[in-house]
Structures are given as structure tokens and as C-alpha cells.
Design an enzyme around this catalytic site. Structure first.
Site, PDB file in Angstrom:
ATOM      1  N   SER A 178       0.819  -1.326  -0.037  1.00 27.04           N
ATOM      2  CA  SER A 178      -0.072  -0.176  -0.032  1.00 27.04           C
ATOM      3  C   SER A 178       0.821   1.272   0.120  1.00 27.04           C
ATOM      4  CB  SER A 178      -0.925  -0.184   1.264  1.00 27.04           C
ATOM      5  OG  SER A 178      -1.723  -1.280   1.112  1.00 27.04           O
ATOM      6  N   ARG A 194       7.551   6.340  -4.151  1.00 28.50           N
ATOM      7  CA  ARG A 194       8.080   6.846  -3.069  1.00 28.50           C
ATOM      8  C   ARG A 194       7.495   6.401  -1.762  1.00 28.50           C
ATOM      9  NH1 ARG A 194       4.006   9.940  -4.786  1.00 28.50           N
ATOM     10  NH2 ARG A 194       5.101  10.321  -6.705  1.00 28.50           N
ATOM     11  N   ASP A 238      -3.919  -1.173  -1.347  1.00 27.39           N
ATOM     12  CA  ASP A 238      -5.063  -1.608  -0.514  1.00 27.39           C
ATOM     13  C   ASP A 238      -6.414  -1.010  -0.754  1.00 27.39           C
ATOM     14  OD1 ASP A 238      -4.225   0.793   0.252  1.00 27.39           O
ATOM     15  OD2 ASP A 238      -4.220   0.852   2.328  1.00 27.39           O
TER      16      ASP A 238
END
Ligand code: BGC
Length: 490
Positions: A158, A173, A211
């Protein structure tokens, strides 16, 4: 603790009568800083819509709008046994899910492992070793002495990842306080598969998922009105289904324009340029002192990871810049510890049912070693309400923007995450903001309802793995990296 004072309704105005004038003035200043009115909400949403569009364009923008290669919704007849791995912020969860013959039904076995705090800033190797340990432990305890054929794994990762294929994901990132060297800019699937192979584990990654995408698919499995999947938790984000023809950055692939593909918005990055978000000085400090300044602007104002810190910074501001105003003569050193208070503390303050706020008093004593006066307790309560309300109202902007961008007038939105499930009044405050933004008439029933989602990183991950194998079988190979490899799972 047994409360002696009379209980009051959860959202009360508080008794301002006994609060000294100078403290009242500070409360008023907080109200001005943290209140987001309807006009601002609408302005935020308008900019949000154009930023969502920009993310789909060839040039791109702040919001990544990542193509997930999840091509369409489940029909409830998916079948098979799958593993799901969820690398969350607090826990690592491994599940085995069997999608059964009965429509939209499943069996699930799961184990949770604590995600050690040091891992979040450790090395990539430690991370993959730890994940492999958990998977190995799971297989050993649930399939002891069995010969297991290769299990397809849905890996819920996630964090923002760009995907050229469904079993591929280059980490753009780290977010949510993770800061592991050597992972950004790389595909996270090969190091995981390598270590699984080294340990002889019968597992292959069938899909790397976010997610929110898992939440969207799991929710739509049981309720076909679910069109958006959201997480309001440690981080924030949403996914929805888009037509390929409306994604300019996919035009070069010549896919059928009416094909559906789920987009993982990664809208925590909304307004990194600080054009419309009503940032306070506390939001600027959070950003400045975070591992990734200039990133996740929207997330830093709305997500669970930051709410307690905003609160702490506001109290610290009073302490340092208005000497003698609060906590007079007390040792306030605890309050100087960054991220000491998490959003559950704000939730507990907002939930304190007693007129004299005795639970809040006890909480401040326990966590901060501060004995607050009744007036200070009133201020603390109001500050928590303001921060929680701002988060809920801004959160609604992301949902409203997706609805406006896609022209969806009514739908269900599946939501999960600790803030959504545990923070008091979050749902009602978000619903109220949606009413204001989308201009529903006062008596009108809510057309867009944000409701509790099905388990996205368990059932959702399994469903996405199942949908992937199903379309490989049917010959829809968009976003499939290695057909031969995938076929070993059929
Ligand atoms: C991540 C998203 C994730 C969200 C909710 C954000 O920080 O970038 O990928 O969906 O948190 O967990």
C-alpha cells in the site's frame, strides 16, 4: 475508570462560561484556522477534479493515478485458493482464502505478525527477509507435512507503485513514515520472489495490489453498487474503475476504449503545490519535519498518522508562544516528543462522555504527565474536535472529486482504515461535507454513501489474483508480464 460527573452528548459545545478570556481567544483562533467552510470545500473539489484528470494525462501531475491492471469487477463466481499478504504499517498479515462455489462466499484463515518499528527505517534486505519469515511460518503451520502445489499470491503493497504489469510495481516513494533505502525506483516483486525461491516456498506473486484497489474489489464482490474503494487510515487514498478510453496515458497501447481498469489514485499527493488546501502553520511544520517534505500534502492533513501530531504542535505553540497561558508551572517535557500522540488519543478525547472531561484529564496525566485545569480540558476537547472535523471534511473532497470527474451521481463507497472505523463522528462529518459539496436538497437522501468495506487486503487481494488468472485463461493479456509464468498457476 468510573465517571462521577454526568454524561453529556458526544458532540457538545462545552461550557465556555468558566474559560478565561485569553484562552477563549485562542480557542477562537483555532476555530478560525481549522474550520473549512462549504465554499472552501467546493474550491478544493474543483481543483481536485482537474488534478485527477491531469494524473491520467500523458504529462502526468501530482496525483499519480496509477493503472493497476485490475480489469473489471468480480461477478461473484470466482473460485480457487489464494494467499494474500498485506504489508501494513503496524502488522503484516498473511491469509489463505478459498473463494467457494456459493456466490460471493469465501473461507479465510489468517495470521498476523507484528511489523517491528525498526524495519520501517531498516534495509531492504531485512524487509524481504522478514516478509519471507512470515510467509514461511504461515505455510509451515497451516500446511505441515503437506505437498502444496504452487499458490498464487495477492501482495497488498500500500504505497504508490507504477505498474507496467499486474505482477510488477515500481515504488515511486515511501509514504506513511517508511524510509527504507534501496527500494524506491525499483520493482518490488523480484526481490520478494527471489527470496521465496531461495527458501523453496511454493508461492508465486499473481498480483501486486494497493489496499484501495483491494477494498474496491472486495466491496463490489458483495455489493454491486460499490464503485469507489477508500482508505482513511494511517494513510489516505482511493481507487475506482475507469474506462481505458478516458486514460490518455494508455492511448499508445491501443486497448479497447470501453475496457475497464481500476485506477489507484494515490491522492494523498493531492495539492503538493499548496494551491487550495487550507494549511495551518502546524501542517507546514509536519511537512518540513517529515522524511519526505513536499509530498503527500493532502494525506498530511487528513490521515491517522498525522492527526495526533497536529494536535501536539498546536498545544506546543500555545505553550511556547503564549507563556503562562496553559499548563502553568508544570513539566511539559513529554509534550516535546514528536509523534508521541497518535490519532487514537484524539479519538479518546472526542469520546470522553463526561461533562467534566475526566477521561481526558486522566489521559493527559498518563501520557503527558500534565494536570490540566477544567478550562484547559475544554480547550483540548475543542482542539481535538476541530482537527477531527477538518480531517473528515477534507477527506470527503477526494470522494466527491472522483464522483464529479466520472459523472457518477450516486453510488456506494467502500471505506476502511483505522480513522474510518474507529474515529468518532468521522462518518457523519464526512457525510455532511458531501451534502454541502454535492448540493443535495435538505430532505434528499444521500446519493453517495461512504460505508464499511469488505476486507480488501485479504479477500480483495485473493479476488484480484482470481480475476487475473481468469482473464489469462480467457486470453485477455493486458498487463500480463510473463504468460508462461502465469500459466503455472492455472
Ligand atoms: C499510500 C497508498 C495507500 C494509502 C492508504 C498512502 O500513504 O501511498 O498507497 O493506499 O496510504 O493505506
Amino acid at each position: 475508570m468510573v465517571g462521577l460527573g454526568p454524561k453529556h452528548p458526544p458532540s457538545r459545545k462545552g461550557s465556555v462560561a468558566d474559560i478565561p478570556q485569553d484562552l477563549l481567544k485562542q480557542i477562537k483562533d483555532f476555530e478560525d484556522e481549522f474550520t473549512v467552510n462549504s465554499a472552501t470545500l467546493k474550491k478544493v473539489v474543483d481543483h481536485f477534479v482537474s488534478e485527477l484528470e491531469k494524473g491520467l494525462s500523458v504529462e502526468g501531475g501530482n496525483i499519480p493515478m496509477n493503472v493497476t491492471w485490475v480489469m473489471g469487477f468480480p461477478d461473484g463466481h470466482e473460485q480457487g485458493t489464494f494467499l494474500a499478504l498485506d504489508m501494513g504499517g503496524t502488522n503484516l498479515r498473511v491469509c489463505e482464502i478459498t473463494l467457494t462455489e456459493e456466490k460471493s462466499a469465501f473461507d479465510i484463515t489468517q495470521s498476523k505478525y507484528r511489523m517491528p518499528e525498526e524495519l520501517k527505517t531498516g534495509t531492504a534486505e531485512e524487509l524481504w527477509e522478514y516478509i519471507a519469515d512470515c510467509l514461511e511460518q504461515f505455510i509451515n503451520s497451516h500446511h505441515e507435512n503437506e505437498k502444496v502445489s504452487k499458490l498464487p499470491l495477492g501482495f497488498t503493497f500500500s504505497y504508490p507503485a507504477t505498474q507496467d504489469y499486474i505482477d510488477h510495481g515500481v515504488l515511486q516513494r515511501w509514504t506513511k513514515g517508511f524510509d527504507i533505502d534501496g527500494v524506491e525506483g525499483k520493482d518490488v516483486v523480484p526481490p520478494l520472489e527471489e527470496i521465496l525461491k531461495k527458501r523453496g516456498l511454493p508461492i508465486k506473486v499473481a498480483a501486486l495490489i494497493n489496499d484501495t484497489t483491494g477494498t474496491l474489489i472486495a466491496s463490489a464482490y458483495t455489493d454491486t453498487a460499490m464503485k469507489i474503494g477508500c482508505i482513511f487510515g494511517t494513510g489516505v487514498n482511493a481507487a475506482y474503475m475507469e474506462k481505458v478510453g478516458r486514460i490518455p496515458k494508455l492511448a499508445h497501447m491501443n486497448l479497447p476504449a470501453d475496457m475497464d481498469v481500476a485506477i489507484n489514485c494515490e491522492y494523498g499527493a493531492f495539492d503538493n503545490e499548496h494551491i487550495v488546501l487550507p494549511l495551518t502553520k502546524y501542517d507546514h511544520i509536519i511537512d518540513r519535519d517529515s522524511p519526505r517534505p513536499g509530498q503527500q500534502a493532502f494525506e498530511k492533513m487528513t490521515a491517522g498518522l498525522y492527526l495526533g501530531e497536529i494536535f501536539r504542535l498546536a498545544l506546543l505553540d500555545l505553550l511556547d508562544n503564549h507563556p503562562g497561558l496553559i499548563f502553568n508551572g508544570q513539566d511539559t517535557s513529554e509534550l516535546r516528543k514528536p509523534y508521541l500522540l497518535d490519532s487514537s488519543v484524539l479519538a479518546a478525547i472526542e469520546e470522553d462522555p463526561y461533562e467534566n472531561l475526566e477521561e481526558t484529564e486522566e489521559l493527559l496525566e498518563r501520557l503527558l504527565k500534565i494536570k490540566a485545569t477544567p478550562a484547559e480540558l475544554e480547550m483540548v476537547r475543542r482542539l481535538a474536535e476541530l482537527i477531527g472535523t477538518r480531517a473528515a471534511r477534507l477527506s470527503a473532497c477526494g470522494v466527491a472529486a472522483i464522483c464529479k470527474k466520472t459523472g457518477m451521481e450516486s453510488c456506494h463507497v467502500g471505506a476502511d482504515g483505522s480513522v474510518f472505523t474507529k474515529y468518532p463522528h468521522f462518518k457523519e462529518r464526512g457525510a455532511q461535507a458531501l451534502r454541502e459539496i454535492l448540493d443535495w436538497a435538505p430532505q434528499e437522501q444521500d446519493k453517495v454513501s461512504i460505508m464499511a468495506a469488505e476486507d480488501g487486503s485479504g479477500v480483495g487481494a485473493a479476488l484480484i489474483a482470481a480475476l487475473t488468472l481468469k482473464r489469462v485463461k480467457a486470453g485477455n493479456l493486458a498487463g500480463i508480464r510473463n504468460l508462461a509464468d502465469m500459466k503455472t498457476l492455472l
